[in-house]
Design a protein around this motif. Structure first.
Motif, mmCIF file in Angstrom:
data_model
loop_
_atom_site.group_PDB
_atom_site.id
_atom_site.type_symbol
_atom_site.label_atom_id
_atom_site.label_comp_id
_atom_site.label_asym_id
_atom_site.label_seq_id
_atom_site.Cartn_x
_atom_site.Cartn_y
_atom_site.Cartn_z
ATOM 1 N N ALA A 120 0.835 -1.204 0.000
ATOM 2 C CA ALA A 120 0.000 0.000 0.000
ATOM 3 C C ALA A 120 0.871 1.256 0.000
ATOM 4 O O ALA A 120 0.564 2.236 -0.686
ATOM 5 C CB ALA A 120 -0.924 -0.016 1.218
ATOM 6 N N HIS A 121 1.981 1.224 0.755
ATOM 7 C CA HIS A 121 2.896 2.373 0.791
ATOM 8 C C HIS A 121 3.521 2.617 -0.587
ATOM 9 O O HIS A 121 3.654 3.759 -1.038
ATOM 10 C CB HIS A 121 3.985 2.130 1.833
ATOM 11 N N GLU A 122 3.881 1.534 -1.258
ATOM 12 C CA GLU A 122 4.461 1.658 -2.599
ATOM 13 C C GLU A 122 3.442 2.212 -3.588
ATOM 14 O O GLU A 122 3.776 3.014 -4.469
ATOM 15 C CB GLU A 122 4.957 0.282 -3.057
ATOM 16 N N LEU A 123 2.187 1.819 -3.411
ATOM 17 C CA LEU A 123 1.145 2.275 -4.322
ATOM 18 C C LEU A 123 0.849 3.765 -4.133
ATOM 19 O O LEU A 123 0.473 4.457 -5.091
ATOM 20 C CB LEU A 123 -0.125 1.450 -4.092
ATOM 21 N N GLU A 124 1.015 4.268 -2.921
ATOM 22 C CA GLU A 124 0.722 5.677 -2.652
ATOM 23 C C GLU A 124 1.565 6.612 -3.525
ATOM 24 O O GLU A 124 1.096 7.686 -3.928
ATOM 25 C CB GLU A 124 0.977 6.000 -1.172
ATOM 26 N N ASP A 125 2.814 6.222 -3.801
ATOM 27 C CA ASP A 125 3.719 7.110 -4.535
ATOM 28 C C ASP A 125 3.233 7.425 -5.945
ATOM 29 O O ASP A 125 3.572 8.469 -6.508
ATOM 30 C CB ASP A 125 5.122 6.476 -4.615
#
Length: 698
Positions: free
Chosen positions: A70-75
């Motif tokens: 999810a953190h990677e997708l936020e970027d």
């Protein structure tokens, strides 16, 4: 006494899985919106908030792979990427929802989550794309930042804006060549605190800053933007700065909170005006109580607890019936007793309260069909894309309520029907244009109440079903003999699609063609004591109608006796009741039929259709009662010995080892302890169809 840590952890994870499913549904809906409006920044912000919530909740539960994904997708969830490659970003969001769903399923089953390499590759591709355009001389993209503040922080930002302050969202990239990130983060904090009031800050401490590249802050300041940018560009510490005004629109939650606080303050102020002069107009706890009213307006309750309450209410209904019978006996023996009137009043009061309690518990279990319909826009989009078709979905009646258990049971049948409508029903665009139709096909999902039943219709404007093709396919599959197929009416032919292993697909695909699906629809509806009906016009489209009871907890029934046994049939299946004599019964092809108002009706005797044996000897009757029962478009007459009357029954499921006949779907207990067997109308119809030609059922 506090619960052990593992109990609290299990409760936290159960709550997470429930909220995560809602987040995934919102992601699917937002992904479809983004596909239609790629440049809509509000949709992107909504997706980013959902991903941020999922990231934090999964990390709190220890699901680190999900949190990292999810953190990677936020970027990549930025307006710049959406404007440049909106279609690919929408596809990424929908793929992410599927990946998150697969990972959640694995976590629930305590298994290792699956690899999501395809999703990682899509994220990398979108992140690298802006860099290639930058080298080609296009506009440099903004510093990626989410500014995903918590509800409390958003409330503080909104309050600052209402006070007249200017609030900025600031993102600062720590120089990658900086050797002491913690010290660099402390310098950034000092500069921000010296430039105004820091409302929110990410990360929040020096320890977390050691692994963070971008620092985000919400800053209330009266300095101009140029001055803030100049202060934030710290040499050798900050390599890039992004500064923008924070959103000033009030959120609905803030408006609601403000209204509640104003109402509470006005109420207390009015009370203070009547009291002594100088009394405080508002108490310190007023705002807290108003906020609590907002937060605690809804309550999540496990479905098993509601089922337990419903079961107890059912027992109370049986107890009410017992008391009514006892009161009737008391009236007969002590007609002049003064206690009789008091007992009757008490019983009437208790019955009225019990009826209200029963209705309230039923309403608690009722949920809008919208919860089921929400998943189908994504299903239609995926299947249409896979089949290379252009299909729209039209929903109506989403506010129709029905029992949660029935709603869950209808999910799989509706999934099969919608997928079949896209694959089999809707034609390709060129075929539709040739037939004079619009290139885009439409599937309609409609729900509404009809009496004590809920009706859900799945309709398409496609090619329709050809009865001749169905007959040929049934003969080819050896489901029917050629002479039997010729005797079938068009309506009976359409019902062949529900036979197990029957499929009209010319080839097996990932969508259909394996001969499974439609028989599942009929099986589930039979289990729910409902019906399924299909109608079609060649070249115009097909409509499949599902009918199910609003609840399976209790039903209104008609009681009757056959062979000394007490049976019940749902009133919703009852068409009419008539009395006939023996000369009116005719035999055609070894079956009994009745001519009723120019209609030939097949007669059914339960003792002949099943292994039910009489438990008492019945006198020879000159007249018989016939209960005409309707199931879908079928009609048949049930020959019974006597009628007992109407009764509301609380259904009790019976284990298979107790009842060997499939003609009984459940049982109930009357107030005098008599057991009532509830007739399974679809099973009777199925048994009748197998024992006699279908054409005999009028």
């Amino acid at each position: 006494m506090s619960r052990p840590p593992e109990d609290r952890g299990g409760e936290l994870r159960a709550l997470f899985f429930e909220s995560a499913n809602e987040i995934l549904q919102s992601l699917n809906e937002a992904g479809l919106e983004l596909e239609a409006r790629p440049s809509d920044e509000e949709v992107i912000r909504r997706i980013r908030r959902a991903i941020h919530t999922l990231k934090g909740d999964s990390a709190a539960c220890g699901f680190h792979k999900l949190s990292e994904l999810a953190h990677e997708l936020e970027d990549v969830l930025t307006p710049q990427v959406a404007q440049a490659r909106g279609a690919e970003l929408a596809e990424l969001v929908l793929t992410a929802a599927d990946s998150f769903g697969a990972m959640l399923t694995s976590y629930q089953r305590r298994k290792e989550p699956p690899a999501v390499d395809a999703l990682h590759a899509m994220i990398r591709k979108l992140l690298e794309a802006p860099a290639s355009r930058k080298s080609a001389g296009s506009v440099e993209p903004q510093l990626p930042a989410q500014f995903a503040w918590t509800e409390y922080e958003q409330l503080m930002i909104s309050e600052a804006v209402h006070r007249g302050e200017i609030v900025y969202n600031v993102a600062l990239r720590i120089d990658p060549h900086s050797l002491m990130r913690a010290a660099a983060f402390q310098l950034i904090r000092n500069v921000l605190h010296g430039s105004g009031t820091v409302i929110a800050l990410r990360p929040e401490d020096n320890v977390a800053a050691a692994t963070v590249e971008i620092v985000e802050a919400a800053l209330a300041s009266f300095h101009p933007e140029e001055r803030l940018l100049q202060r934030c560009r710290i040499p050798s510490i900050v390599s890039d700065v992004r500064l923008e005004r924070a959103a000033t629109a009030e959120t609905p939650e803030h408006e609601l909170l403000g209204d509640l606080l104003e109402a509470q303050a006005a109420k207390l102020a009015a009370g203070a005006a009547d009291a002594a002069e100088g009394a405080p107009a508002i108490s310190p706890g007023a705002s807290g109580s108003a906020a609590a009213a907002v937060a605690e307006s809804t309550l999540r309750v496990d479905a098993t607890r509601i089922d337990a309450v419903m079961n107890l209410v059912g027992e109370l209904i049986i107890g009410k019936s017992m008391l009514n019978r006892t009161l009737t006996e008391f009236d007969q023996k002590h007609a002049r007793d003064p206690l009789r009137a008091k007992l009757a009043d008490a019983m009437a009061f208790q019955a009225r309260i019990l009826d209200e309690l029963h209705k309230c518990v039923l309403k608690i279990r009722m949920v809008p069909v919208e919860q089921l319909f929400r998943r189908f826009p994504r299903v239609v989009r995926d299947v249409a894309k896979q089949c290379g078709k252009d299909v729209a979905l039209d929903l109506s009646g989403q506010n129709t309520d029905l029992d949660k258990g029935i709603l869950d049971a209808l999910a799989e049948p509706l999934m099969h029907l919608v997928r079949n409508a896209v694959d089999h029903g809707i034609e390709a665009a060129d075929a539709r244009l040739t037939a004079g139709k619009a290139a885009r096909g439409t599937i309609y999902l409609h729900a509404y109440h009809q009496g004590t039943q809920v009706v859900i219709e799945v309709r398409d404007d496609g090619r329709g079903i050809d009865p001749a093709q169905l007959r040929a396919r049934a003969v080819e599959k050896k489901i029917l003999k050629p002479e039997e197929a010729k005797r079938l009416t068009d309506q009976e032919t359409l019902n062949l699609i529900f036979e197990s292993g029957f499929s009209t697909a010319s080839e097996v695909t990932e969508v259909s063609g394996r001969g499974i699906g439609m028989d599942v629809v009929r099986t589930v509806l039979d289990r729910l004591k409902g019906t399924v009906q299909v109608s079609s016009q060649l070249g115009r489209g097909t409509t499949i109608q599902l009918r199910a009871p609003l609840t399976l907890a209790s039903i209104q029934t008609l009681l009757f006796r056959v062979g000394g046994r007490l049976f019940a049939v749902p009133l919703s299946s009852l068409v009419e009741i008539t009395r006939i004599t023996d000369p009116e019964i005719h035999r055609v092809d070894q079956r009994e039929v009745l001519r009723l108002r120019e209609q030939i009706l097949t007669l059914v005797r339960l003792d002949h259709l099943s292994r039910l044996r009489s438990i008492d000897t019945q006198p020879v009757r000159k007249k018989h009662f016939v209960i005409v029962i309707g199931a879908a478009e079928k009609r048949f007459g049930l020959v019974v010995d006597s009628l007992v009357g109407e009764e509301e029954l609380v259904i009790k499921a019976l284990p298979a080892e107790i009842v060997s006949s499939d003609l009984v779907s459940g049982a109930s207990i009357l107030g005098d302890g008599t057991v009532v067997l509830i007739l399974n109308v679809p099973a009777v119809l199925s048994r009748l169809s197998r024992s006699t030609p279908l054409g005999a059922i009028a």
